[in-house]
Design a protein around this motif. Structure first.
Motif, PDB file in Angstrom:
ATOM      1  N   SER A 124       0.815  -1.111  -0.222  1.00 12.96           N
ATOM      2  CA  SER A 124      -0.051  -0.115  -0.322  1.00 12.96           C
ATOM      3  C   SER A 124       0.827   1.284  -0.021  1.00 12.96           C
ATOM      4  CB  SER A 124      -0.994  -0.206   1.242  1.00 12.96           C
ATOM      5  OG  SER A 124      -1.796   0.959   1.202  1.00 12.96           O
ATOM      6  N   ASN A 125       0.500   2.317   0.653  1.00 13.41           N
ATOM      7  CA  ASN A 125       1.310   3.515   1.044  1.00 13.41           C
ATOM      8  C   ASN A 125       1.982   3.650   2.256  1.00 13.41           C
ATOM      9  OD1 ASN A 125      -1.015   3.949   2.604  1.00 13.41           O
ATOM     10  ND2 ASN A 125      -0.935   6.064   2.455  1.00 13.41           N
ATOM     11  N   LYS A 126       2.681   2.206   2.591  1.00 14.19           N
ATOM     12  CA  LYS A 126       3.215   2.325   4.106  1.00 14.19           C
ATOM     13  C   LYS A 126       4.421   3.209   3.906  1.00 14.19           C
ATOM     14  CE  LYS A 126       1.429  -2.211   5.292  1.00 14.19           C
ATOM     15  NZ  LYS A 126       1.860  -3.539   5.729  1.00 14.19           N
ATOM     16  N   ARG A 127       4.875   3.792   4.893  1.00 12.37           N
ATOM     17  CA  ARG A 127       6.179   4.763   4.966  1.00 12.37           C
ATOM     18  C   ARG A 127       7.265   3.762   4.770  1.00 12.37           C
ATOM     19  NH1 ARG A 127       8.424   9.028   9.369  1.00 12.37           N
ATOM     20  NH2 ARG A 127      10.570   8.950   8.852  1.00 12.37           N
ATOM     21  N   LYS A 128       7.467   2.520   5.233  1.00 13.43           N
ATOM     22  CA  LYS A 128       8.402   1.791   5.127  1.00 13.43           C
ATOM     23  C   LYS A 128       7.784   0.343   4.429  1.00 13.43           C
ATOM     24  CE  LYS A 128      12.450  -0.535   7.356  1.00 13.43           C
ATOM     25  NZ  LYS A 128      13.599   0.169   6.250  1.00 13.43           N
ATOM     26  N   ALA A 129       8.198  -0.113   3.275  1.00 18.57           N
ATOM     27  CA  ALA A 129       7.617  -1.173   2.848  1.00 18.57           C
ATOM     28  C   ALA A 129       8.502  -2.364   3.260  1.00 18.57           C
ATOM     29  CB  ALA A 129       7.783  -1.057   1.413  1.00 18.57           C
ATOM     30  N   SER A 130       7.655  -3.306   3.502  1.00 17.65           N
ATOM     31  CA  SER A 130       8.311  -4.942   3.870  1.00 17.65           C
ATOM     32  C   SER A 130       7.378  -5.883   3.716  1.00 17.65           C
ATOM     33  CB  SER A 130       8.621  -4.619   5.563  1.00 17.65           C
ATOM     34  OG  SER A 130       7.481  -4.548   6.453  1.00 17.65           O
ATOM     35  N   LEU A 131       7.864  -7.130   3.621  1.00 21.08           N
ATOM     36  CA  LEU A 131       7.155  -8.318   3.583  1.00 21.08           C
ATOM     37  C   LEU A 131       7.897  -9.246   4.570  1.00 21.08           C
ATOM     38  CD1 LEU A 131       6.629  -8.711  -0.349  1.00 21.08           C
ATOM     39  CD2 LEU A 131       5.069  -7.868   1.357  1.00 21.08           C
ATOM     40  N   ASP A 132       7.171 -10.199   4.813  1.00 21.03           N
ATOM     41  CA  ASP A 132       7.516 -11.143   5.932  1.00 21.03           C
ATOM     42  C   ASP A 132       8.502 -12.191   5.321  1.00 21.03           C
ATOM     43  OD1 ASP A 132       5.603 -10.240   7.544  1.00 21.03           O
ATOM     44  OD2 ASP A 132       4.267 -11.883   7.221  1.00 21.03           O
ATOM     45  N   LYS A 133       8.583 -12.174   4.077  1.00 22.11           N
ATOM     46  CA  LYS A 133       9.626 -13.427   3.512  1.00 22.11           C
ATOM     47  C   LYS A 133       9.619 -13.254   1.991  1.00 22.11           C
ATOM     48  CE  LYS A 133       6.218 -17.339   3.667  1.00 22.11           C
ATOM     49  NZ  LYS A 133       6.173 -18.747   4.081  1.00 22.11           N
ATOM     50  N   GLN A 134      10.711 -13.602   1.391  1.00 17.88           N
ATOM     51  CA  GLN A 134      10.769 -13.801   0.103  1.00 17.88           C
ATOM     52  C   GLN A 134      10.051 -14.950  -0.634  1.00 17.88           C
ATOM     53  OE1 GLN A 134      15.053 -11.741  -0.359  1.00 17.88           O
ATOM     54  NE2 GLN A 134      14.305 -12.688  -2.636  1.00 17.88           N
ATOM     55  N   GLU A 135       9.360 -14.883  -1.559  1.00 19.99           N
ATOM     56  CA  GLU A 135       8.734 -16.115  -2.131  1.00 19.99           C
ATOM     57  C   GLU A 135       8.807 -16.138  -3.626  1.00 19.99           C
ATOM     58  OE1 GLU A 135       5.018 -17.408   0.429  1.00 19.99           O
ATOM     59  OE2 GLU A 135       4.937 -15.315   0.399  1.00 19.99           O
ATOM     60  N   GLY A 136       8.572 -17.335  -4.142  1.00 24.88           N
ATOM     61  CA  GLY A 136       8.822 -17.365  -5.530  1.00 24.88           C
ATOM     62  C   GLY A 136       9.802 -18.112  -6.218  1.00 24.88           C
ATOM     63  N   LEU A 137       9.868 -17.749  -7.588  1.00 25.54           N
ATOM     64  CA  LEU A 137      11.092 -18.434  -8.084  1.00 25.54           C
ATOM     65  C   LEU A 137      12.306 -17.413  -8.481  1.00 25.54           C
ATOM     66  CD1 LEU A 137      12.105 -20.827  -9.982  1.00 25.54           C
ATOM     67  CD2 LEU A 137      11.106 -19.342 -11.970  1.00 25.54           C
ATOM     68  N   ALA A 138      13.623 -18.061  -8.178  1.00 25.00           N
ATOM     69  CA  ALA A 138      14.909 -17.026  -7.784  1.00 25.00           C
ATOM     70  C   ALA A 138      15.164 -17.176  -9.340  1.00 25.00           C
ATOM     71  CB  ALA A 138      15.853 -18.032  -6.896  1.00 25.00           C
ATOM     72  N   TYR A 139      15.837 -15.911  -9.555  1.00 24.47           N
ATOM     73  CA  TYR A 139      16.301 -15.565 -11.005  1.00 24.47           C
ATOM     74  C   TYR A 139      17.359 -16.751 -11.363  1.00 24.47           C
ATOM     75  CZ  TYR A 139      19.321 -13.022 -14.483  1.00 24.47           C
ATOM     76  OH  TYR A 139      19.888 -12.483 -15.470  1.00 24.47           O
ATOM     77  N   SER A 140      17.960 -17.195 -10.278  1.00 24.31           N
ATOM     78  CA  SER A 140      19.267 -18.348 -10.388  1.00 24.31           C
ATOM     79  C   SER A 140      18.633 -19.530 -11.006  1.00 24.31           C
ATOM     80  CB  SER A 140      20.015 -18.353  -9.161  1.00 24.31           C
ATOM     81  OG  SER A 140      19.133 -18.910  -8.278  1.00 24.31           O
ATOM     82  N   ASP A 141      17.319 -19.580 -10.556  1.00 26.65           N
ATOM     83  CA  ASP A 141      16.746 -20.876 -10.987  1.00 26.65           C
ATOM     84  C   ASP A 141      16.129 -20.794 -12.410  1.00 26.65           C
ATOM     85  OD1 ASP A 141      17.420 -22.482  -8.784  1.00 26.65           O
ATOM     86  OD2 ASP A 141      15.792 -21.792  -7.488  1.00 26.65           O
ATOM     87  N   MET A 142      16.283 -19.829 -13.184  1.00 22.96           N
ATOM     88  CA  MET A 142      15.478 -19.658 -14.418  1.00 22.96           C
ATOM     89  C   MET A 142      16.541 -19.745 -15.561  1.00 22.96           C
ATOM     90  SD  MET A 142      13.561 -15.903 -13.902  1.00 22.96           S
ATOM     91  CE  MET A 142      12.646 -15.512 -12.433  1.00 22.96           C
ATOM     92  N   THR A 143      16.163 -20.316 -16.702  1.00 20.95           N
ATOM     93  CA  THR A 143      16.889 -20.494 -17.793  1.00 20.95           C
ATOM     94  C   THR A 143      17.310 -19.168 -18.444  1.00 20.95           C
ATOM     95  OG1 THR A 143      15.015 -20.375 -19.464  1.00 20.95           O
ATOM     96  CG2 THR A 143      15.762 -22.747 -18.173  1.00 20.95           C
ATOM     97  N   GLY A 144      18.196 -19.345 -19.308  1.00 19.89           N
ATOM     98  CA  GLY A 144      18.829 -18.155 -19.811  1.00 19.89           C
ATOM     99  C   GLY A 144      17.817 -17.331 -20.462  1.00 19.89           C
ATOM    100  N   SER A 145      16.816 -18.068 -21.462  1.00 21.28           N
ATOM    101  CA  SER A 145      15.795 -17.267 -22.158  1.00 21.28           C
ATOM    102  C   SER A 145      14.794 -16.682 -21.135  1.00 21.28           C
ATOM    103  CB  SER A 145      15.129 -18.359 -22.991  1.00 21.28           C
ATOM    104  OG  SER A 145      14.569 -19.155 -22.230  1.00 21.28           O
ATOM    105  N   GLN A 146      14.558 -17.368 -20.077  1.00 22.36           N
ATOM    106  CA  GLN A 146      13.620 -16.771 -18.925  1.00 22.36           C
ATOM    107  C   GLN A 146      14.372 -15.622 -18.289  1.00 22.36           C
ATOM    108  OE1 GLN A 146      13.531 -20.420 -16.569  1.00 22.36           O
ATOM    109  NE2 GLN A 146      11.740 -21.287 -18.128  1.00 22.36           N
ATOM    110  N   GLN A 147      15.578 -15.635 -18.090  1.00 20.55           N
ATOM    111  CA  GLN A 147      16.195 -14.635 -17.333  1.00 20.55           C
ATOM    112  C   GLN A 147      16.111 -13.169 -18.085  1.00 20.55           C
ATOM    113  OE1 GLN A 147      20.217 -16.112 -16.313  1.00 20.55           O
ATOM    114  NE2 GLN A 147      19.550 -16.998 -14.758  1.00 20.55           N
ATOM    115  N   LYS A 148      16.351 -13.401 -19.513  1.00 18.08           N
ATOM    116  CA  LYS A 148      16.288 -12.444 -20.656  1.00 18.08           C
ATOM    117  C   LYS A 148      14.725 -11.705 -20.451  1.00 18.08           C
ATOM    118  CE  LYS A 148      16.730 -11.442 -25.308  1.00 18.08           C
ATOM    119  NZ  LYS A 148      16.901 -11.895 -26.830  1.00 18.08           N
TER     120      LYS A 148
END
Length: 345
Positions: free
Chosen positions: A221-245
């Motif tokens: 939202s418009n919070k003064r300090k942005a934060s999320l409890d944790k990082q989730e999802g697919l890491a850039y390092s786990d993507m193929t070259g074409s996906q990273q592009k």
């Protein structure tokens, strides 16, 4: 006949690159020119001390705002204000910003509001300066109105932060008849998000899609300090070259809204913290489209960066995007260190 306020009447003319000089110098000069164009009362309205709490009072909804709005400026002052904006943004970013302002005219028609309506108002975008341009002391400025909130902080002749940076569009795609039909201000942000999701294999999508339900807005939202409890999802390092592009195209769509020096500054910071630590997460519908029950959300999240995209409201035709620096929004960490070193605070 309805009177539509146009970009031309507001003095928001086509993008012309500023003179080639350091961005901090160009921005400081543009701020001074803007302030010098104002009368005493306007200047009082447009300026606050740098340490004012008003600097953190930001939002992206229609509301009354502090600062000096376009409606209270003459043509010369509007030109000075928009010249200031040009020092911070690329042609791509400036085009989006002015299109967001102009989209208020579309909303007036969609919602059947009168031409002099002040709730959907392309003249209700305010410029505010915090402190005075200085080589030694911190200063900053912002432009803010419905769906546009951009903040810049400077210290020791360097722009140290350019966040929060909010851009939105309602409608996301103009579907009413008229010259604006088909207009999509944030088209690339939408298309590349889907392109990356659809480029993933089944196992990768299981990591990237963290919820089948789309939130009804950006999470921070418009919070003064942005934060999320944790990082989730697919890491850039786990993507193929074409996906990273595709991922980098998406990332650069956001960073590319800034003047090239500022965009490179942000990218260098991401490389220092590690591109491999960035993650892509998706929530909601996996197929593009509008209607009840539809909705799409994604984010790019790393140690220093959070980008959020949400398209859930108005039957998935109302887009919010934001770029946040998780360690120095509003330049706070560097400014704290500056005050500690220079002033013993």
């Amino acid at each position: 006949m309805k009177i539509i306020v146009t970009l031309l009447t507001l003095g928001l003319l086509a993008f012309t690159p500023p003179k080639k000089e350091p961005v901090s110098k160009a921005m400081a000069s543009a701020v001074r020119n803007f302030l010098n164009s104002l009368d005493t009362e306007q200047r009082k309205q447009a300026t606050y001390p740098f340490d004012s709490d008003e600097r953190f009072n930001w939002h992206f909804v229609p509301r009354e705002r502090k600062g000096l709005p376009l409606k209270q400026m003459n043509d010369k002052q509007r030109q000075a204000a928009m010249t200031l904006l040009k020092t911070a943004l690329s042609e791509q970013g400036y085009t989006k910003a002015t299109a967001i302002i102009d989209m208020e005219n579309v909303l007036r028609i969609v919602e059947n509001r009168p031409a002099n309506d002040t709730y959907r108002d392309p003249e209700n975008y305010s410029f505010t300066v915090f402190g005075e341009p200085s080589e030694k002391e911190p200063w900053g400025w912002r432009i803010e109105g419905h769906h546009l909130s951009l903040h810049f902080s400077s210290l020791t002749n360097k722009i140290i932060d350019m966040t929060p940076a909010f851009m939105g569009s309602n409608p996301g795609e103009v579907r009413i008849e008229g010259p604006k039909k088909g207009k999509q201000i944030l088209k690339q942000e939408t298309a590349l998000g889907y392109a990356l999701l659809n480029a993933l294999n089944e196992d990768q999508r299981k990591k990237a899609v963290i919820s089948e339900t789309c939130p009804n807005d950006i999470v921070t939202s418009n919070k003064r300090k942005a934060s999320l409890d944790k990082q989730e999802g697919l890491a850039y390092s786990d993507m193929t070259g074409s996906q990273q592009k595709i991922f980098m195209e998406l990332l650069n769509t956001y960073l590319g809204n800034y003047q090239i020096t500022l965009a490179n500054q942000q990218m260098d910071r991401l490389k220092e913290s590690g591109l491999d630590k960035l993650m892509f997460a998706w929530m909601g519908d996996r197929e593009p489209g509008f209607g009840p029950g539809k909705g799409q959300y994604y984010r790019i999240h790393g140690p220093t960066l959070l980008i959020e995209y949400d398209n859930s409201q108005n039957q998935a035709n109302h887009i919010h995007t934001v770029v946040r620096d998780l360690t120095k929004d509003f330049g706070e960490d560097l400014l704290t260190e500056h005050y500690k070193n220079q002033h013993g605070k």
